[in-house]
Design a protein around this motif. Structure first.
Motif, short mmCIF file in Angstrom:
data_model
loop_
_atom_site.label_atom_id
_atom_site.label_comp_id
_atom_site.label_asym_id
_atom_site.label_seq_id
_atom_site.Cartn_x
_atom_site.Cartn_y
_atom_site.Cartn_z
N ARG A 1 0.82 -4.30 10.23
CA ARG A 1 0.84 -2.86 10.02
C ARG A 1 -0.58 -2.26 9.96
O ARG A 1 -0.77 -1.08 10.22
CB ARG A 1 1.59 -2.56 8.72
CG ARG A 1 1.97 -1.11 8.55
CD ARG A 1 3.08 -1.00 7.53
NE ARG A 1 4.32 -0.76 8.21
CZ ARG A 1 5.02 0.37 8.07
NH1 ARG A 1 4.62 1.31 7.26
NH2 ARG A 1 6.13 0.56 8.75
N ALA A 2 -1.57 -3.10 9.60
CA ALA A 2 -2.95 -2.61 9.55
C ALA A 2 -3.45 -2.26 10.94
O ALA A 2 -4.43 -1.52 11.10
CB ALA A 2 -3.85 -3.66 8.91
N GLY A 3 -2.81 -2.82 11.96
CA GLY A 3 -3.19 -2.49 13.32
C GLY A 3 -4.47 -3.19 13.77
O GLY A 3 -5.18 -2.70 14.66
N ILE A 4 -4.77 -4.32 13.17
CA ILE A 4 -5.97 -5.08 13.55
C ILE A 4 -5.50 -6.34 14.28
O ILE A 4 -4.68 -7.09 13.76
CB ILE A 4 -6.80 -5.49 12.31
CG1 ILE A 4 -7.05 -4.29 11.40
CG2 ILE A 4 -8.09 -6.18 12.72
CD1 ILE A 4 -8.01 -3.27 11.94
N GLY A 5 -6.02 -6.58 15.48
CA GLY A 5 -5.58 -7.70 16.29
C GLY A 5 -6.11 -9.03 15.78
O GLY A 5 -7.07 -9.09 15.01
N LEU A 6 -5.47 -10.11 16.25
CA LEU A 6 -5.94 -11.46 15.93
C LEU A 6 -7.34 -11.64 16.50
O LEU A 6 -7.62 -11.20 17.61
CB LEU A 6 -5.02 -12.51 16.55
CG LEU A 6 -3.67 -12.76 15.88
CD1 LEU A 6 -2.98 -13.96 16.55
CD2 LEU A 6 -3.84 -13.01 14.40
N GLY A 7 -8.20 -12.29 15.71
CA GLY A 7 -9.55 -12.55 16.19
C GLY A 7 -10.51 -11.40 15.92
O GLY A 7 -11.72 -11.57 16.00
N GLU A 8 -9.96 -10.24 15.57
CA GLU A 8 -10.86 -9.12 15.28
C GLU A 8 -11.53 -9.33 13.93
O GLU A 8 -11.02 -10.05 13.07
CB GLU A 8 -10.07 -7.81 15.30
CG GLU A 8 -9.75 -7.33 16.72
CD GLU A 8 -9.14 -5.93 16.73
OE1 GLU A 8 -9.70 -5.04 16.07
OE2 GLU A 8 -8.09 -5.77 17.39
N ARG A 9 -12.66 -8.66 13.77
CA ARG A 9 -13.43 -8.84 12.53
C ARG A 9 -13.37 -7.58 11.70
O ARG A 9 -13.33 -6.47 12.22
CB ARG A 9 -14.90 -9.14 12.87
CG ARG A 9 -15.07 -10.55 13.37
CD ARG A 9 -16.36 -10.68 14.16
NE ARG A 9 -16.39 -11.95 14.86
CZ ARG A 9 -16.73 -13.10 14.27
NH1 ARG A 9 -17.08 -13.13 13.01
NH2 ARG A 9 -16.72 -14.22 14.97
#
Ligand SMILES: Nc1ncnc2c1ncn2[C@@H]1O[C@H](COP(=O)(O)OP(=O)(O)O)[C@@H](O)[C@H]1O
Ligand SMILES: [Mg+2]
Lengths: 376, 227
Positions: free
Chosen positions: A141-149
């Protein structure tokens, strides 16, 4: 032959338009209930996420959600040694606010020790924490993709896994990090005053956690284990059930009353509107009703027509309203949960409202004089 | 002579009281027998409609006694609790304005009455079709009332009034909206009903062209039967 249906078909367009208006209103009623369900569910997610049986918190408090709780980290070892405890883990909870691009993101950061209870039970994609630092399992739900920092305070975390639908009672996505990272974050974000105290050893932040949670061995009673844990005066213990009840009463009770009141008002408004619509529909049929009386139709037939129309109005509106809400439920900023039993209960309430609301129309209809049919 | 189907004794009707009192009908005696087609004539406002409405239980008499089909239904007060049931069973109304139910098709307007009277569906369908055919509106069976011409609507309304084979038919200016030929058909039908169903048919009319088809006429003037 169904007079109610025939009349509705005869004025199909007007009737459907009326239904659409009422559908929007009933849709709002249903979304209120859905929002409430969402609140309740969200409030319980965090407490259910670690699949614990027992919560050990600061003595005399009802933490860590309803009240703040701080206990020494080494309480974990003591709890783990209690008879009947299968495993125990420590957890910390803190809310942080960060900026991602132009977006402000609030996260519920949960610190836990990998390998012990307290971490994410189900990681939907990616994996759980494998390193002791700077990895994060974050809710989708945070909308942050895998691998993102993500930068939090002085640290940069890499998102290595996603959970689905894990939020705190305010709807903030949950972020799992290692206990060490969480404690450092707490220390950094607590501000200078707290840091000074920590330096002087007054608040040994690094050695404090918010709760110890434990899983109980099969065949053992969580209540008995809780009693055993409370022999330490500086600790209180709550079973999972107590913890959930506590959250519901402390966090959700006001929301329930608030939304309950609002839903009741909306239902009353719906009732008044339905009553007026039915009354108008009846007035529009004065001549037809007079004719029915003239040709000898009993009150039962006339009543049936009006009540059935009221029910049709309510039923169609309710169905359309429910359809609308189901279609848009996922676009609400917070979760809207439409439960089948709620839909069933609400439809029963709407049916009763329709019947009550049709009383006005029925009274009007019964007073119509058959002689009214005679005038040109 | 056999007992009349309609028997009015001292039946009167007034509206209002005191200075606003209107005596629509002075105490009136009237007998109408089975199988007869009776005309009720008189100038406008003389009380013709009032007579029909009193017989039909649409208007409450102010005094008198009403006997219908052998039963005293009014004697100072209504003795039948369910006047609508009485209308359904005994009385067919025909008005100048057709009074069809606008949201029911022609067929359903007629079937409704049979339905209410407890006819089985196949019987009701048969009866409806027969009536529509006899009144030459069978081709409009599925039409809605708004799609009918005035004459067609009136014939459907007549079919509805006759549907349950009532023994009393009260027609208030039934042919006013019809041409001579249609008016003739209607009168023939009422005659046929009067004879075949041993019904009493009362027709309020101004229509010169149907006068000669009536068995007898009564004339009202200012609420009094003068002939
Ligand atoms: N509902 C009513 N209230 C008051 N007066 C009425 C009412 N109905 C009829 N009247 C009066 O009763 C009299 C007879 O009316 P009506 O029977 O309709 O006459 P007709 O049918 O012969 O034209 C008239 O004077 C009329 O104005
Ligand atoms: Mg008249």
């Amino acid at each position: 032959m169904n007079l109610a249906l025939r009349d509705i078909r005869h004025h199909g367009g007007r009737f459907l338009l009326t239904c659409l208006g009422l559908a929007l209103l009933l849709g709002v009623v249903m979304s209120m209930v859905g929002i409430y369900r969402g609140l309740v569910d969200d409030a319980l997610i965090l407490v259910r996420a670690p699949a614990a049986d027992l919560w050990v918190v600061e003595g005399g408090t009802r933490g860590p959600f309803a009240e703040s709780s701080r206990i020494p980290k080494d309480s974990r070892a003591a709890v783990a040694r209690l008879a009947g405890v299968a495993e125990a883990g420590v957890v910390t909870y803190q809310t942080v606010q960060i900026h991602v691009g132009t977006r402000t993101l609030r996260l519920m950061v949960v610190g836990f020790e990998p390998g012990r209870p307290g971490g994410p039970v189900a990681v939907a994609d990616g994996h759980s924490l494998t390193r002791s630092h700077f990895e994060m399992v974050l809710d989708r739900r945070a909308g942050i993709g895998l691998g993102e920092r993500l930068r939090i305070g002085a640290d940069t975390f890499t998102v290595v896994g996603h959970t689905v639908g894990e939020v705190d009672s305010a709807g903030n996505p949950v972020a799992y990090v290692t206990l060490k990272d969480a404690q450092r974050l707490q220390f950094e974000l607590d501000g200078a005053a707290a840091r000074n105290q920590a330096v002087r050893g007054e608040a040994a932040n690094a050695n404090q956690v918010n709760a110890v949670l434990a899983r109980v061995l099969p065949g053992h009673d969580a209540v008995a284990v809780a009693r055993a844990a409370e022999r330490w005066k500086h600790l209180s213990a709550l079973t999972q059930g107590q913890q959930e009840e506590l959250l519901l009463s402390a966090v959700v009770d006001k929301a329930r009353k608030q939304i309950g009141m609002f839903t009741t008002i909306l239902l009353l408004v719906s009732a008044v509107i339905i009553a007026l619509i039915i009354h108008t529909m009846t007035m529009d049929k004065t001549r037809e009703i007079a004719t029915l009386k003239l040709i000898g139709a009993p009150d039962r037939t006339i009543l049936g027509m009006i009540v059935q129309q009221a029910l049709a109005l309510g039923g169609i509106s309710f169905a359309v309203g429910a359809g609308l809400i189901l279609a848009v439920a996922d676009h609400f900023p917070r979760r809207v949960i439409i439960v089948a039993t709620d839909v069933a209960a609400l439809s029963a309430v709407v049916a009763v409202v329709c019947i009550v609301a049709s009383v006005l129309g029925v009274r009007t209809a019964l007073k119509i004089d058959a002689a009214r049919a005679l005038g040109g | 002579m056999e007992t009349p189907i309609i028997e009015l004794r001292g039946v009167a009707k007034h509206y209002g009281e005191g200075p606003t009192r209107v005596d629509a009908l002075k105490p009136l005696d009237l007998d109408i027998h089975a199988g007869s087609l009776i005309g009720l004539l008189g100038p406008s406002g003389s009380g013709k409609s009032t007579v029909l409405n009193l017989i039909g239980g649409i208007v409450d008499p102010s005094a008198g006694r009403v006997r219908l089909d052998g039963d005293v239904v009014f004697d100072g007060r209504w003795l039948r609790r369910d006047l609508r049931r009485m209308r359904l069973e005994k009385i067919g109304f025909i008005f100048q304005f057709h009074n069809l139910i606008p949201f029911l098709s022609v067929t359903d307007n007629i079937a409704l009455v049979l339905n209410l009277a407890g006819w089985s569906r196949p019987e009701a369908e048969r009866r409806t079709l027969d009536l529509l055919e006899y009144l030459q509106v069978a081709d409009r069976a599925q039409a809605m009332p708004s799609q009918l011409s005035g004459g067609q609507a009136q014939r459907v309304a007549i079919a509805r009034a006759l549907a349950n084979r009532p023994r009393i038919i009260l027609a208030d200016e039934p042919t006013a909206a019809l041409d001579g030929e249609r008016a003739g058909i209607v009168m023939d039908l009422l005659r046929k009903v009067a004879v075949e169903q041993a019904a009493a048919v009362v027709v309020v009319t101004h229509d010169e062209k149907i006068m000669n088809r009536l068995d007898a006429t009564h004339v009202l003037r200012d609420g009094v039967l003068v002939a």
